[in-house]
Design a protein around this motif. Structure first.
Motif, PDB file in Angstrom:
ATOM      1  N   LEU A  56       3.233  24.893   8.244  1.00 49.74           N
ATOM      2  CA  LEU A  56       3.487  25.897   7.199  1.00 49.74           C
ATOM      3  C   LEU A  56       4.841  25.665   6.539  1.00 49.74           C
ATOM      4  N   HIS A  57       4.899  25.918   5.216  1.00 43.69           N
ATOM      5  CA  HIS A  57       6.157  25.853   4.464  1.00 43.69           C
ATOM      6  C   HIS A  57       6.493  27.184   3.802  1.00 43.69           C
ATOM      7  N   ALA A  99      20.434  24.977  12.934  1.00 44.25           N
ATOM      8  CA  ALA A  99      20.133  25.268  11.527  1.00 44.25           C
ATOM      9  C   ALA A  99      21.382  25.587  10.712  1.00 44.25           C
ATOM     10  N   LEU A 100      22.468  25.949  11.379  1.00 42.07           N
ATOM     11  CA  LEU A 100      23.665  26.381  10.651  1.00 42.07           C
ATOM     12  C   LEU A 100      24.214  25.315   9.698  1.00 42.07           C
ATOM     13  N   PRO A 101      24.341  24.037  10.105  1.00 48.47           N
ATOM     14  CA  PRO A 101      24.882  23.040   9.155  1.00 48.47           C
ATOM     15  C   PRO A 101      24.020  22.851   7.921  1.00 48.47           C
ATOM     16  N   ALA A 102      22.693  23.104   8.037  1.00 49.91           N
ATOM     17  CA  ALA A 102      21.806  22.910   6.878  1.00 49.91           C
ATOM     18  C   ALA A 102      22.167  23.853   5.739  1.00 49.91           C
ATOM     19  N   ILE A 120      27.017  27.981   0.428  1.00 50.52           N
ATOM     20  CA  ILE A 120      25.639  28.073   0.916  1.00 50.52           C
ATOM     21  C   ILE A 120      24.713  27.892  -0.275  1.00 50.52           C
ATOM     22  N   THR A 121      23.828  26.897  -0.165  1.00 56.85           N
ATOM     23  CA  THR A 121      22.918  26.621  -1.281  1.00 56.85           C
ATOM     24  C   THR A 121      21.571  27.300  -1.048  1.00 56.85           C
ATOM     25  N   GLU A 122      20.859  27.489  -2.142  1.00 53.94           N
ATOM     26  CA  GLU A 122      19.538  28.123  -2.060  1.00 53.94           C
ATOM     27  C   GLU A 122      18.575  27.256  -1.237  1.00 53.94           C
ATOM     28  N   ARG A 126      16.903  28.130   2.462  1.00 58.22           N
ATOM     29  CA  ARG A 126      15.455  28.043   2.671  1.00 58.22           C
ATOM     30  C   ARG A 126      15.123  27.108   3.842  1.00 58.22           C
ATOM     31  N   ALA A 127      15.826  25.968   3.897  1.00 58.86           N
ATOM     32  CA  ALA A 127      15.565  25.013   4.985  1.00 58.86           C
ATOM     33  C   ALA A 127      15.936  25.620   6.334  1.00 58.86           C
TER      34      ALA A 127
END
Length: 274
Positions: A56-57, A99-102, A120-122, A126-127
């Protein structure tokens, strides 16, 4: 029991771990929805649902999937608070840190600027959300499977489903040794505490810890032979045996069909939404 000092804290935590193991065995014996199903059907359907979650995405679908284990835990007579504590302990510690570095390293449109050049990018948000939600969903299903299935039944179901014997044997022995070592550690610390009056110097505590670790290492080596001989004397020949025979019933087929439909429908909906 309120933990006060070093000994009290250690005895308290070891006893708490033993109590959690006993509670888990008690939950698997309750008369609930998942407890009444054949272990093979449960393992297969949980694996199928995990695979569908991994494909799932769509974030709304992943959020919706997070409620499925909660509903199943209620139908299996497991407290949602107890269930969420089991799952929520690992997500912030492991997946959250990964997940934090993403949030900052994924290129994309900036949402929040924390420092010059650090935002922080959109796409990063999401990732990171996708990773955390996938981990939450799959871990919830795995925890629910373990809580509603007796350990020997789960291992036997894995063997029936052609999981390698060596892998199942390692799982079986690890479970036995963890429980035996927890009991040994609890007995050692309780014996030490019963012979001690008042606080002891830090150096003496460190020496006791070092000697306890050495004793446990020596005991584990000696115990491995005893446990293996005890298992052989009870008929162990490399495969997990249980007193009950596995029988597939109509409700197992119904549950498998429902889980398969849910997994396929989620994947189709994900392709339509993304």
């Amino acid at each position: 029991m309120k933990a006060e000092g070093f000994w009290e804290k250690t005895v308290h935590h070891v006893t708490e771990a033993l109590e959690r193991a006993l509670v888990a065995e008690g939950l698997a014996s309750r008369r609930g929805l998942l407890q009444s199903l054949d272990p093979r059907a449960k393992v297969l359907t949980v694996l199928l649902l995990m695979v569908s979650v991994a494909l799932l995405h769509s974030l709304p679908l992943l959020v919706a999937f997070a409620f499925l284990p909660l509903v199943l835990s209620l139908l299996s007579r497991i407290s949602p608070v107890f269930f969420l504590k089991r799952v929520g302990l690992f997500i912030p510690l492991f997946t959250g840190l990964i997940a934090l570095p993403a949030l900052f390293t994924t290129p994309g449109r900036p949402l929040f600027s924390l420092w010059e050049g650090l935002a922080i990018t959109e796409q990063g948000l999401r990732a990171a959300s996708t990773l955390v939600l996938r981990s939450w969903d799959t871990l919830s299903l795995a925890v629910l499977l373990v809580l509603t299935t007796r350990w020997d039944h789960l291992l036997r179901a894995l063997r029936v489903l052609m999981v390698p014997r060596a892998f199942v044997l390692v799982l079986q022995m690890t479970h036995r040794y963890i429980y035996i070592f927890l009991r040994s550690i609890n007995a050692m610390f309780l014996a030490r505490k019963s012979r001690t009056v008042g606080p002891r110097p830090a150096g003496e505590n460190r020496r006791f810890l070092a000697s306890s670790m050495a004793t446990l290492l020596a005991r584990s080596h000696h115990m491995s032979q005893e446990v293996y001989l005890a298992m052989q004397s009870r008929g162990f020949r490399g495969d997990v045996m249980t007193m009950e025979d596995f029988v597939l019933r109509r409700r197992d087929a119904l549950w498998a069909g429902l889980a398969g439909f849910l997994a396929v429908a989620a994947i189709i909906a994900d392709r339509l939404l993304t």
